[in-house]
Motif scaffolding. Structure first.
Motif, PDB file in Angstrom:
ATOM      1  N   THR A 187      -3.494  -1.824   5.460  1.00 16.13           N
ATOM      2  CA  THR A 187      -3.732  -2.018   3.769  1.00 16.13           C
ATOM      3  C   THR A 187      -4.898  -0.207   4.164  1.00 16.13           C
ATOM      4  O   THR A 187      -5.330   0.304   4.653  1.00 16.13           O
ATOM      5  N   ALA A 188      -4.192   0.369   2.866  1.00 20.52           N
ATOM      6  CA  ALA A 188      -5.005   1.058   1.453  1.00 20.52           C
ATOM      7  C   ALA A 188      -6.405   1.155   2.061  1.00 20.52           C
ATOM      8  O   ALA A 188      -6.530   2.420   2.865  1.00 20.52           O
ATOM      9  N   SER A 239       0.850  -0.890  -0.027  1.00 20.53           N
ATOM     10  CA  SER A 239       0.045   0.255  -0.232  1.00 20.53           C
ATOM     11  C   SER A 239       0.953   1.135  -0.061  1.00 20.53           C
ATOM     12  O   SER A 239       0.264   2.238  -0.340  1.00 20.53           O
TER      13      SER A 239
END
Length: 262
Positions: free
Chosen positions: A109-110, A72
């Protein structure tokens, strides 16, 4: 047999007619057949190789190579890379071999922390250098000490190991994201990857992957992105898809059929 030989045998009381006949030179025929077989085999091999060469056809040109060390975070453009079973590699730089996790081991994660996409990475020698807005740089070794703790991590409902990158890295990501405590882990070659078949059983072959979503390498063509953007009001950029290999010189979505043949 000569006359002298027959006479000598006669004196010994042995009739010449009982002697075995001289063998014919059959080895000459066998040798000739062997040489002919070798010659025919060589001709057939050369013709087959020639046909294989003629079947080769360029399907595109590699325009960009990208490695995304930390899942990410921003990618690193490289001019050359080795395609391994676990993704692209350039020296100690590996694709998605680092992962931010919560203290309970679940991935981050993003999707959960969008600010991760602001973290940029450079590669100097055998060190990764991470930078982010308002933060001092974080320097990570390409290879961690074996004494560092191993974590049981969780990605998309599947278990996988990761070696802890240390308290300094944990504090850096915790300070930057400002939501809860985080740690950074690294995948190692001897660790068991995740089976992509268990993630998307009907879409992809069975790969062993580290921290990517479902496959070790993503191939994307510029033509596919152009085609997609003709259907969208808000245009997308190539880096939003985070491809490992960007290809030019092919039709839109042709990389799908090409990658299946590789």
């Amino acid at each position: 047999m000569g006359a002298a030989g027959s006479s000598a045998l006669g004196r010994l009381g042995l009739p010449a007619s009982r002697l075995p006949a001289q063998p014919r030179p059959g080895w000459l025929a066998v040798t000739a057949l062997g040489l002919a077989a070798v010659a025919l085999g060589t001709v057939a091999w050369r013709r087959a190789r020639s046909r294989r060469r003629r079947r080769l056809q360029q399907v595109g040109t590699v325009a960009q190579l990208w490695i995304y060390p930390v899942k990410s975070c921003k990618g690193v453009a490289v001019s050359a890379a080795e395609c391994t079973a676990l993704g692209l590699r350039c020296g100690h730089l590996r694709d998605r071999f680092w992962l931010v996790i919560k203290e309970d081991g679940h991935m981050v994660t993003a999707r959960q922390e969008p600010r991760l996409v602001l973290v940029s990475i450079t590669y100097e020698g055998d060190r990764l250098i991470l930078r982010a807005p308002g933060m001092d740089q974080l320097v990570l070794p390409g290879k961690l000490p074996s004494s560092n703790k191993l974590h049981d991590c969780r990605l998309f409902g599947m278990d996988i190991k990761g070696r802890d990158c240390g308290d300094q890295a944990a504090k850096w990501f915790t300070s930057f994201l400002k939501t809860e405590a985080f740690r950074l882990v690294q995948f190692e070659d001897h660790m068991k990857g995740r089976s992509s078949k268990k993630i998307f059983s009907t879409l992809v072959p069975n790969y062993q992957v580290a921290y990517p979503d479902c496959s070790p390498i993503m191939l994307l063509s510029e033509a596919s992105l152009v085609d997609l953007n003709t259907r969208l009001e808000k245009k997308l950029k190539m880096d939003q898809f985070r491809p490992s290999i960007v290809v030019t010189g092919c039709d839109a979505f042709e990389e799908v059929s090409t990658s299946r043949r590789l």
